[in-house]
Design an enzyme around this catalytic site. Structure first.
Site, PDB file in Angstrom:
ATOM      1  N   ARG A 182       0.735  -1.197   0.057  1.00 28.18           N
ATOM      2  CA  ARG A 182       0.014   0.052   0.043  1.00 28.18           C
ATOM      3  C   ARG A 182       1.056   1.299  -0.108  1.00 28.18           C
ATOM      4  O   ARG A 182       0.527   2.191  -0.892  1.00 28.18           O
ATOM      5  CB  ARG A 182      -0.844   0.149   1.226  1.00 28.18           C
ATOM      6  CG  ARG A 182      -1.799   1.183   1.222  1.00 28.18           C
ATOM      7  CD  ARG A 182      -2.919   1.183   2.407  1.00 28.18           C
ATOM      8  NE  ARG A 182      -3.977   0.040   2.188  1.00 28.18           N
ATOM      9  CZ  ARG A 182      -4.875  -0.356   3.271  1.00 28.18           C
ATOM     10  NH1 ARG A 182      -5.110   0.693   4.173  1.00 28.18           N
ATOM     11  NH2 ARG A 182      -5.409  -1.112   3.045  1.00 28.18           N
TER      12      ARG A 182
ATOM     13  N   HIS B 134      -8.403  -4.301  -7.629  1.00 26.76           N
ATOM     14  CA  HIS B 134      -8.015  -3.551  -6.314  1.00 26.76           C
ATOM     15  C   HIS B 134      -9.373  -3.371  -5.702  1.00 26.76           C
ATOM     16  O   HIS B 134     -10.024  -2.330  -5.547  1.00 26.76           O
ATOM     17  CB  HIS B 134      -7.574  -2.087  -6.653  1.00 26.76           C
ATOM     18  CG  HIS B 134      -6.832  -1.394  -5.666  1.00 26.76           C
ATOM     19  ND1 HIS B 134      -5.531  -1.829  -5.197  1.00 26.76           N
ATOM     20  CD2 HIS B 134      -7.083  -0.317  -4.886  1.00 26.76           C
ATOM     21  CE1 HIS B 134      -5.153  -1.062  -4.009  1.00 26.76           C
ATOM     22  NE2 HIS B 134      -6.232  -0.022  -3.787  1.00 26.76           N
TER      23      HIS B 134
ATOM     24  N   TYR C 261     -17.642  12.689 -14.034  1.00 28.72           N
ATOM     25  CA  TYR C 261     -17.940  14.044 -15.132  1.00 28.72           C
ATOM     26  C   TYR C 261     -16.492  13.829 -15.791  1.00 28.72           C
ATOM     27  O   TYR C 261     -16.253  14.343 -16.894  1.00 28.72           O
ATOM     28  CB  TYR C 261     -17.762  15.076 -13.997  1.00 28.72           C
ATOM     29  CG  TYR C 261     -19.234  15.281 -13.538  1.00 28.72           C
ATOM     30  CD1 TYR C 261     -20.371  15.396 -14.061  1.00 28.72           C
ATOM     31  CD2 TYR C 261     -19.172  15.254 -11.927  1.00 28.72           C
ATOM     32  CE1 TYR C 261     -21.501  15.489 -13.278  1.00 28.72           C
ATOM     33  CE2 TYR C 261     -20.368  15.544 -11.199  1.00 28.72           C
ATOM     34  CZ  TYR C 261     -21.707  15.636 -12.092  1.00 28.72           C
ATOM     35  OH  TYR C 261     -22.672  15.772 -11.477  1.00 28.72           O
TER      36      TYR C 261
END
Length: 748
Positions: free
Chosen positions: A34, A80, A125
Site C-alpha cells: 500500500r 483492487h 464527470y
C-alpha cells in the site's frame, strides 16, 4: 444453542501473541502492498493496477478519452478491492501536472488546481487516457518481461511490477506513510537521471560525486528554486534522508513584485491569505496591496505592491520568505521496496545500481522471450518450406489420408508443431509468391536470431542496448530543468520595530520607575498626572524605531523597544516587570537617540568619560555593567554632546559650591568603566557625604553659564568664567557667598 465443540477443534493462543501476530501481518501488508513504492517501476500497487487496467481498456495516448468511472470500476472489480474514492484520488494524482513531474495520465475536465489539489470533479464527470510517458512503463508488459500473479479472487492475473524503461521512482518520486516508516522521494529531471544511468553503465564503480555532476538535485514540477547548499544535497543523496529548502521566484514589474513560481505543494490562495493577515494585523506596513492574477496562460502570478518606491524589494521578499509559504521545506526520505522485496532507505548510487540491475534483467527477459518466438517461427518456417518443396506429395497425403498429420510427420520427418502449421495453410498461400515471402522472412528472422543471441551472450552489447534505449527515451520524454539550484541569501524576518511606522515619540520615566510613551515630542511631561507618591523624573525624545535606554543607581544600563509601552494618558508600567534589577536599585535616567550619539557619563564621585549611546545597548534582561561607581555613589543624568564647530567645555559644580570648567577634549572616550577624574573631591568628604559632584553642564565658546541658587542666580561670562577654568581633576574654585548651595546650572 450451538453445537458442542470438541477440545481438539479449538486452538488456544495467548491474546498478546495473537495481537502481536495480527498487527505484524497488518503492518507488513501496509508496507508492502500500500504505502511504499517498488524500486523497479516506482509505483505502489494501486497506481500499477490503474495503469494496467487502463492499458487493458485500450486507453493509450492515441485513443479517445473514456470516463474515469469506467477505469475506476475496472480497477476495483478486477484488481483492487478497496474504496473507489481512494482509487480515484490516486488516479487524479497521476494526472496533475503540478503533482507529478511526468504525469502518467491525461485528463479532460476538472482535475484540481494548485490552490486546492483535491478540488477535482467527481469521476462520473471527468475523462482520462494514458499519457505518452506512461508508454515507457507499459510498452513491454506483453513481452515476457514481468512476473505475474493472481488477482484478489484468482480469476485473473496481474503484473507484479511494470517493465519500466526509465527509473520512474526518481523521475516522479513518491510519498506515503506506512506502519513505523514513511517515504518522501522527490521528483527529478529525466535528462539528468538518464545521464547518471549512462555514466554508471560506463563505469560501474562511479561514486556519488560523479553522479552528482549529472544530477544537480530534485526537479519539482512547480519550478521555484532550491536554495539548499549543494553539499547538503550531496549528503542527502549519500544517506537517503534530509530536507530540501524551496523558495519562490519573483521579478519586478512596474515597481510591483510579481511571484511567478511557488515551492512544491504551496497554495497561492494560502500565501495570499498569509500576507493579507499580516497586513490586517499591521505587521506588514511595507506592503500596500497583494492580489492573485493567475490565469491559464500564467498559472502562478501573485502581485505584491510595496507601500512606496523607497521600500527595498530584496529586504521585503527576504521577510516574506521567512514568514509565509513563499519558502518552505520538503522532506526527503528515500525509503522503498528493493529488488529483494525488503523496505529500506537507500542512497542515490544504490538506487541507480539496483534499478539498472532491474532494467538489465528486464531487457534480458524481453530478448529471451523474443528469441523463443523467433526460433519457434523459424521452426515453423522450416516445416513450411518442406511443404512448398514437396507440394504435390503434401496435397496427395492430405486428400487421401484419414489422419494426415502422423503421415506427414513420418514422411517428411516433421514435428507436431510443423505438421499442424502445414495443415493450417490456406490454399491462397500456396502461390509461388508466398514461397518467396517465406524465404525472405526466414532470412530476416535468422539474422534477428543471430543478433539477439549475440546480445544475450555479450554483457557489453547488452549494456550498449540499454544505453541506446535510455537515450532514445530521454529524447522523446525529456525536458529542461524547472527547479534551479542556486545560492541565495538566507531568509530573515524584519524586526517588528523596523516594520512599525517611524514617528516621533517621547518616553517618560517617573521617580518610582514607571514608564509610558507619548507619540509626539510636544508633551509637557512634568505636568502629567502621576500615581500618589510618585512624580516626574526624566524624559527622552526620539523615534519609534529607536530603543529606550535606562540607567539605574548601580550604574547598569538596560534597553527596550518602545512600541509596547503604555500610553502617556495612563500611569505607565513598572520597569521592574521588564528587567531584572539588583535589590534596592532604582532608575535614574532614560536616553534615546542615534546609536552613535556622543554622551557624557559621570558619577557623583567625580569621575566620568565620553562614550556613544550604543555602548549602553544590551539585550540582557539583567542589564549591562556600564558605569563603575564607588560605594555609596550614584550616577548623574547623562548629557548629550551636541555637534559644535568650536571646542566644548565641561562645567562641574560640587555640593560645597566649588566650580571647575575644563575642556571636554581632556576626557577619554571609553565603552564602559569608571572613567577619569573630572573634579577633585576629597575621599573623606565623599565618604561622609560632605561633598559630591552635584551638576555637570556643557558649554561652547561665547556661552553664558547661569548659576542658580534657589530663587537667586547670576551669570558668568568673559573674565568671570576664566577665573573658574582650570585643569581637569583639580579642586575647583569656590563660588561667591550666597551661591554655594547650587540648585541648577544652565547655559544661555
Amino acid at each position: 444453542m450451538g453445537l458442542p465443540v470438541k477440545d481438539n477443534q479449538v486452538e488456544a493462543t495467548p491474546i498478546h501473541l495473537f495481537a502481536e501476530s495480527a498487527y505484524l501481518n497488518y503492518a507488513m501488508y501496509v508496507i508492502m502492498d500500500r504505502a511504499l513504492p517498488f524500486i523497479g517501476d516506482g509505483l505502489k500497487p494501486v497506481h500499477r493496477r490503474i495503469l494496467y487496467a487502463m492499458s487493458e481498456l485500450g486507453l493509450k495516448v492515441t485513443a479517445k478519452f473514456k470516463k474515469s468511472a469506467r477505469t475506476v470500476g475496472d480497477v476495483l472489480g478486477k484488481f483492487h478491492p478497496h474504496g473507489d474514492t481512494a482509487c480515484y484520488e490516486a488516479m487524479v494524482l497521476m494526472a496533475q501536472s503540478f503533482s507529478y513531474r511526468y504525469p502518467l495520465i491525461e485528463g479532460q475536465g476538472n482535475w484540481g488546481s494548485v490552490d486546492d489539489p483535491k478540488s477535482f470533479a467527481a469521476m462520473r464527470y471527468t475523462e482520462a487516457r494514458l499519457s505518452a510517458y506512461a508508454e515507457s512503463l507499459l510498452a513491454e508488459v506483453g513481452m515476457g518481461t514481468v512476473a505475474w500473479g493472481p488477482n484478489f479472487d484468482g480469476t485473473l492475473e496481474e503484473p507484479l511490477a511494470l517493465p519500466a524503461r526509465l527509473p520512474n521512482l526518481l523521475l516522479n518520486g513518491s510519498s506515503g506513510i506506512a506502519v513505523g516508516m514513511a517515504t518522501d522521494i522527490p521528483p527529478h529531471n529525466l535528462n539528468e537521471v538518464v545521464q547518471a544511468c549512462i555514466a554508471l553503465l560506463d563505469d560501474p564503480d562511479a561514486d556519488l560525486a560523479t553522479l552528482c555532476r549529472h544530477i544537480q538535485g530534485p526537479d519539482y514540477p512547480t519550478g521555484a528554486e532550491i536554495i539548499t547548499p549543494r553539499e547538503d544535497i550531496r549528503a542527502i543523496y549519500a544517506g537517503g534522508r534530509g530536507s530540501i529548502r524551496l523558495r519562490a521566484t519573483w521579478v519586478i514589474e512596474n515597481g510591483d513584485v510579481v511571484v511567478n513560481a511557488l515551492p512544491y505543494q504551496a497554495s497561492p490562495a494560502k500565501i495570499i491569505e498569509q500576507i493579507a493577515a499580516l497586513m490586517n494585523a499591521k505587521k506588514l506596513p511595507l506592503v500596500a496591496d497583494v492580489r492573485d492574477e493567475s490565469d491559464s496562460e500564467e498559472p502562478v502570478r501573485l502581485v505584491i505592491t510595496p507601500r512606496s518606491n523607497r521600500v527595498d524589494r530584496e529586504e521585503l521578499m527576504l521577510h516574506l520568505f521567512a514568514v509565509t509559504d513563499l519558502e518552505r521545506t520538503c522532506k526527503v526520505n528515500l525509503n522503498m521496496i528493493g529488488l529483494d522485496r525488503k523496505p529500506r532507505v537507500k542512497g542515490l548510487v544504490e538506487i541507480l545500481n539496483e534499478w539498472l540491475a532491474y532494467r538489465r534483467e528486464t531487457v534480458r527477459r524481453r530478448l529471451s522471450h523474443r528469441l523463443e518466438r523467433v526460433q519457434d517461427r523459424l521452426h515453423v518456417l522450416a516445416g513450411l518450406m518442406v511443404a512448398f518443396l514437396n507440394l504435390d506429395e503434401v496435397i496427395r497425403i492430405i486428400r487421401t489420408e484419414d489422419e494426415p498429420k502422423p503421415v506427414l510427420m513420418r514422411r517428411f520427418d516433421l514435428t507436431d508443431r510443423q505438421a499442424e502449421a502445414i495443415l493450417q495453410l490456406r490454399l491462397r498461400h500456396l502461390a509461388k509468391l508466398e514461397e518467396r515471402k517465406l524465404k525472405e522472412e526466414q532470412t530476416a528472422l535468422a539474422a534477428e536470431e543471430k543478433q539477439i543471441q549475440a546480445i544475450l551472450d555479450s554483457p557489453a552489447r547488452l549494456r550498449n542496448l540499454i544505453k541506446k534505449e535510455l537515450t532514445a527515451d530521454a529524447r522523446q520524454y525529456g525536458d529542461a530543468r524547472r527547479t534551479a539550484v542556486v545560492e541565495r541569501e538566507e531568509a530573515r524576518a524584519i524586526a517588528q520595530t523596523q516594520l512599525a511606522p517611524v514617528e516621533p515619540v517621547t518616553v517618560i520615566l517617573s521617580e518610582q520607575g514607571w514608564v509610558r510613551l507619548a507619540k509626539t515630542h510636544e508633551v509637557a511631561a512634568e505636568t502629567l498626572s502621576y500615581k500618589a507618591g510618585d512624580g516626574f523624573l526624566a524624559v527622552a525624545r526620539g523615534r519609534s524605531n529607536q530603543p529606550a535606554v535606562f540607567l539605574d543607581s548601580t550604574g547598569r544600563s538596560y534597553m527596550s523597544a518602545v512600541n509596547d509601552f503604555p500610553s502617556a494618558r495612563s500611569n505607565g508600567t513598572p520597569l521592574t516587570g521588564l528587567f531584572k534589577t539588583p535589590p534596592q536599585a532604582h532608575f535614574v535616567a532614560v536616553l534615546m537617540g542615534s546609536a552613535q550619539q556622543p554622551m557624557l557619563i559621570a558619577g557623583d564621585g567625580g569621575y566620568g568619560f565620553v562614550t556613544v549611546l550604543e555602548s549602553l545597548h544590551t539585550r540582557n534582561q539583567k542589564g549591562k555593567a556600564f558605569l563603575t561607581l564607588p560605594p555609596g555613589s550614584l550616577p548623574l543624568p547623562p548629557l548629550e554632546i551636541p555637534e559644535s564647530e568650536t571646542p566644548l567645555h565641561v562645567a562641574a559644580v560640587t555640593l560645597q559650591g566649588r566650580l571647575l570648567i575644563f575642556p571636554l577634549a581632556d576626557l577619554p572616550e571609553l565603552p564602559k568603566g569608571k572613567g577619569n577624574k573630572l573634579i577633585h573631591i576629597p575621599p573623606r568628604d565623599l565618604k561622609e557625604g560632605a561633598d559630591r559632584l552635584l551638576f555637570l553642564q556643557l558649554m561652547g565658546e561665547g556661552d553664558k553659564l547661569v548659576v542658580h541658587a534657589g530663587k537667586q542666580f547670576f551669570a558668568l561670562t568673559g573674565g568671570n568664567l576664566q577665573q573658574f577654568m582650570g585643569q581637569r581633576g583639580k579642586r575647583g574654585k569656590q563660588l561667591p557667598r550666597g551661591f554655594q548651595r547650587v540648585s541648577a546650572l544652565t547655559v544661555e
